[in-house]
Design a protein around this motif. Sequence first.
Motif, PDB file in Angstrom:
ATOM      1  N   LEU A 141      33.588  31.362 -51.675  1.00  0.00           N
ATOM      2  CA  LEU A 141      32.816  32.427 -51.032  1.00  0.00           C
ATOM      3  C   LEU A 141      32.666  32.170 -49.534  1.00  0.00           C
ATOM      4  N   MET A 142      32.348  30.943 -49.157  1.00  0.00           N
ATOM      5  CA  MET A 142      32.175  30.640 -47.739  1.00  0.00           C
ATOM      6  C   MET A 142      33.494  30.747 -46.983  1.00  0.00           C
ATOM      7  N   GLY A 143      34.578  30.245 -47.583  1.00  0.00           N
ATOM      8  CA  GLY A 143      35.880  30.333 -46.928  1.00  0.00           C
ATOM      9  C   GLY A 143      36.370  31.767 -46.826  1.00  0.00           C
ATOM     10  N   LEU A 144      36.255  32.521 -47.934  1.00  0.00           N
ATOM     11  CA  LEU A 144      36.703  33.907 -47.939  1.00  0.00           C
ATOM     12  C   LEU A 144      35.874  34.755 -46.992  1.00  0.00           C
ATOM     13  N   GLY A 145      34.557  34.571 -47.035  1.00  0.00           N
ATOM     14  CA  GLY A 145      33.688  35.344 -46.153  1.00  0.00           C
ATOM     15  C   GLY A 145      33.958  35.065 -44.690  1.00  0.00           C
ATOM     16  N   THR A 146      34.142  33.789 -44.358  1.00  0.00           N
ATOM     17  CA  THR A 146      34.420  33.431 -42.963  1.00  0.00           C
ATOM     18  C   THR A 146      35.750  34.014 -42.506  1.00  0.00           C
ATOM     19  N   GLY A 147      36.792  33.871 -43.340  1.00  0.00           N
ATOM     20  CA  GLY A 147      38.099  34.394 -42.961  1.00  0.00           C
ATOM     21  C   GLY A 147      38.096  35.903 -42.777  1.00  0.00           C
ATOM     22  N   LEU A 148      37.469  36.612 -43.700  1.00  0.00           N
ATOM     23  CA  LEU A 148      37.436  38.069 -43.607  1.00  0.00           C
ATOM     24  C   LEU A 148      36.584  38.539 -42.432  1.00  0.00           C
ATOM     25  N   PHE A 149      35.494  37.826 -42.157  1.00  0.00           N
ATOM     26  CA  PHE A 149      34.671  38.200 -41.000  1.00  0.00           C
ATOM     27  C   PHE A 149      35.467  38.027 -39.705  1.00  0.00           C
ATOM     28  N   LEU A 151      28.627  36.955 -47.855  1.00  0.00           N
ATOM     29  CA  LEU A 151      29.336  36.081 -48.788  1.00  0.00           C
ATOM     30  C   LEU A 151      29.213  34.626 -48.361  1.00  0.00           C
ATOM     31  N   VAL A 152      29.258  34.378 -47.062  1.00  0.00           N
ATOM     32  CA  VAL A 152      29.090  33.010 -46.556  1.00  0.00           C
ATOM     33  C   VAL A 152      27.696  32.500 -46.886  1.00  0.00           C
ATOM     34  N   ILE A 153      26.685  33.339 -46.652  1.00  0.00           N
ATOM     35  CA  ILE A 153      25.301  32.938 -46.920  1.00  0.00           C
ATOM     36  C   ILE A 153      25.085  32.728 -48.418  1.00  0.00           C
ATOM     37  N   LEU A 154      25.667  33.602 -49.242  1.00  0.00           N
ATOM     38  CA  LEU A 154      25.564  33.424 -50.690  1.00  0.00           C
ATOM     39  C   LEU A 154      26.212  32.112 -51.112  1.00  0.00           C
ATOM     40  N   GLY A 155      27.391  31.812 -50.583  1.00  0.00           N
ATOM     41  CA  GLY A 155      28.045  30.560 -50.908  1.00  0.00           C
ATOM     42  C   GLY A 155      27.210  29.353 -50.511  1.00  0.00           C
ATOM     43  N   ALA A 156      26.588  29.425 -49.345  1.00  0.00           N
ATOM     44  CA  ALA A 156      25.725  28.326 -48.903  1.00  0.00           C
ATOM     45  C   ALA A 156      24.516  28.179 -49.824  1.00  0.00           C
ATOM     46  N   ALA A 157      23.950  29.307 -50.257  1.00  0.00           N
ATOM     47  CA  ALA A 157      22.803  29.254 -51.165  1.00  0.00           C
ATOM     48  C   ALA A 157      23.198  28.645 -52.503  1.00  0.00           C
ATOM     49  N   ILE A 158      24.380  29.005 -53.008  1.00  0.00           N
ATOM     50  CA  ILE A 158      24.862  28.433 -54.268  1.00  0.00           C
ATOM     51  C   ILE A 158      25.069  26.927 -54.130  1.00  0.00           C
ATOM     52  N   ALA A 159      25.678  26.511 -53.031  1.00  0.00           N
ATOM     53  CA  ALA A 159      25.933  25.085 -52.816  1.00  0.00           C
ATOM     54  C   ALA A 159      24.620  24.307 -52.710  1.00  0.00           C
ATOM     55  N   LEU A 171      23.502  43.689 -43.841  1.00  0.00           N
ATOM     56  CA  LEU A 171      23.422  42.245 -44.045  1.00  0.00           C
ATOM     57  C   LEU A 171      22.155  41.877 -44.811  1.00  0.00           C
ATOM     58  N   GLY A 172      21.028  42.484 -44.445  1.00  0.00           N
ATOM     59  CA  GLY A 172      19.785  42.209 -45.153  1.00  0.00           C
ATOM     60  C   GLY A 172      19.848  42.626 -46.605  1.00  0.00           C
ATOM     61  N   ALA A 173      20.413  43.821 -46.864  1.00  0.00           N
ATOM     62  CA  ALA A 173      20.540  44.293 -48.239  1.00  0.00           C
ATOM     63  C   ALA A 173      21.443  43.365 -49.051  1.00  0.00           C
ATOM     64  N   CYS A 174      22.569  42.952 -48.462  1.00  0.00           N
ATOM     65  CA  CYS A 174      23.496  42.056 -49.161  1.00  0.00           C
ATOM     66  C   CYS A 174      22.837  40.724 -49.489  1.00  0.00           C
ATOM     67  N   ASP A 175      22.204  40.117 -48.508  1.00  0.00           N
ATOM     68  CA  ASP A 175      21.575  38.817 -48.732  1.00  0.00           C
ATOM     69  C   ASP A 175      20.518  38.903 -49.829  1.00  0.00           C
ATOM     70  N   PHE A 176      19.675  39.910 -49.749  1.00  0.00           N
ATOM     71  CA  PHE A 176      18.591  40.043 -50.720  1.00  0.00           C
ATOM     72  C   PHE A 176      19.135  40.263 -52.132  1.00  0.00           C
ATOM     73  N   LEU A 177      20.058  41.192 -52.276  1.00  0.00           N
ATOM     74  CA  LEU A 177      20.543  41.552 -53.605  1.00  0.00           C
ATOM     75  C   LEU A 177      21.435  40.458 -54.208  1.00  0.00           C
TER      76      LEU A 177
END
Length: 267
Positions: free
Chosen positions: A49-57, A233-241, A173-179
């Motif tokens: 998630l962090m790699g994919l999110g960073t690359g796509l961003f 996606l990057v923030i979600l990946g960081a939260a999972i880790a 971004l806020g909606a994505c992070d929260f949900l």
Amino acid sequence: MAERSGTGKSGASGKNASWWRVFHDKFVVEERYMDPDARRGLYRTAVVLMGLGTGLFIATLVGFLQWSGLSAADESSRNWLLTLRSEPLTGVMIFLAVIFGPIALPIIVLVVTVVWGFAARHAWRPIVLAAAMLTGVLVSQIILPIVRRSRPPLELMLFGADHTFSFPSGHVLGACDFLLVTAFLIFSRRENPRAAVIGFVGAGIGILLASISRLYLGYHWVSDALASIFLSLVILGAAIALDTWRTARIPGERITGELSKADAPGD
């Protein structure tokens, strides 16, 4: 008299000890046992998630700067959305924009984290949610003045003029992070994969509605919304880790949180 005085002090001391025990237990991290493969799977998911999110961003940012890639669809998508405008639909989109806006959404997040923190045996997950939301705000505020992208023309905005920068969309971004982070924190503790699928599908629908409302009302380009989703996606990946590192234990590892011993295999 001495005995009464001593009893009163003991009672007060006991109450203080009890209050401290409740406070301590609330902030003991909720550790849990899981299979080694499951934990490795969570770490792999976080890295992907962090790699994919960073690359796509980065790809979206480069596309915007060079007016290629995903950004090439900004004008055409805006023109298409203009053809869909109607008074009833505009009312719905304004409602969605308010719900995911800078006033309502922080209130919703605050209520959820406070209620969840008091209701749950452990406050770890509400704290992770709050940290993820704050991270999204900080990241957005750092990127906006660096990229300095202009919004669509003011005459296309249907809910008041907005002269701030456009990339990325703070609403989205806020909606994505929260949900997304909320869905992970809830369903990562459940063993029902169907419930997890339903939860993340619901989160995806909410993200789609938040994104469309900002585009429809004329405040963002498509690439703004996509960049926000990729950042999330990057923030979600960081939260999972972070959550996995702090709470996931495999058989043979020691559980340090006293209230988490009940999660040990065989208990």
